[in-house]
Motif scaffolding. Structure first.
Motif, PDB file in Angstrom:
ATOM      1  N   GLN A 158      37.488  52.546  37.220  1.00 50.84           N
ATOM      2  CA  GLN A 158      36.937  52.038  38.480  1.00 50.84           C
ATOM      3  C   GLN A 158      35.417  51.895  38.394  1.00 50.84           C
ATOM      4  O   GLN A 158      34.858  50.948  38.935  1.00 50.84           O
ATOM      5  CB  GLN A 158      37.328  52.951  39.644  1.00 50.84           C
ATOM      6  N   ARG A 198      39.605  53.340  47.756  1.00 49.40           N
ATOM      7  CA  ARG A 198      38.556  54.338  47.510  1.00 49.40           C
ATOM      8  C   ARG A 198      37.250  53.968  48.219  1.00 49.40           C
ATOM      9  O   ARG A 198      36.478  54.849  48.581  1.00 49.40           O
ATOM     10  CB  ARG A 198      38.275  54.465  46.002  1.00 49.40           C
ATOM     11  N   VAL A 207      34.263  57.906  41.370  1.00 50.20           N
ATOM     12  CA  VAL A 207      35.397  57.061  41.003  1.00 50.20           C
ATOM     13  C   VAL A 207      35.766  57.324  39.545  1.00 50.20           C
ATOM     14  O   VAL A 207      34.971  57.895  38.785  1.00 50.20           O
ATOM     15  CB  VAL A 207      35.088  55.555  41.227  1.00 50.20           C
TER      16      VAL A 207
END
Length: 150
Positions: A71, A117, A67
């Motif tokens: 994030q 994600r 990520v």
């Protein structure tokens, strides 16, 4: 790793305090066997906790993904409180996130992107209305991962 032991008739069953271990004696019905395996798998899944390393690689069970730096910082807060609510104000107070302007809309946008994600990793971020967000196991929470996101 969950374990289901088959104990021979007349043999002493093992003594174990491990919640992901069980035993049966043959013959065992297929329904009973499947039920025991499902219970062991649920216990195992509920004890897993995600982890994120310094390079931003998030791992959960067999799955992992990388990520972005922002994030990763959001995930660190959520992982530290896995299964509990992280209040919106805690995101703003995080020293690593202070370089961002985290108002309500920008935080919501970052969380929305992070949710997308996390789909392949079987994690979900649940909004706790009026309070903040909670990171949880998507499988035990009943969230079905989307296979083809639009």
């Amino acid at each position: 790793m969950p374990r289901l032991l088959v104990v021979e008739a007349g043999a002493q069953p093992p003594i174990s305090n491990d919640p992901v271990e069980d035993w049966v004696r043959p013959p065992v019905s297929r329904d009973d066997l499947e039920a025991r395996v499902a219970v062991l798998q649920n216990r195992f899944d509920s004890n897993r906790v995600p982890a994120i390393d310094s390079s931003g690689t998030l791992s959960f069970g067999r799955h992992s993904l990388t990520v972005s730096a922002t994030q990763a910082e959001l995930m660190r807060l959520l992982i530290d409180r896995f299964g509990d609510v992280v209040h919106r104000s805690e995101f703003a107070q995080c020293a690593a996130l202070r370089t961002l302007t985290l108002n309500r809309n920008s935080l919501d946008l970052h969380i929305m992107r992070l949710r997308r994600r996390l789909l392949p990793v079987e994690l979900s971020i649940r909004t706790v209305w009026g309070r903040g967000y909670m990171l949880e196991n998507a499988v035990s929470a009943g969230v079905v991962p989307m296979t083809n996101a639009i």
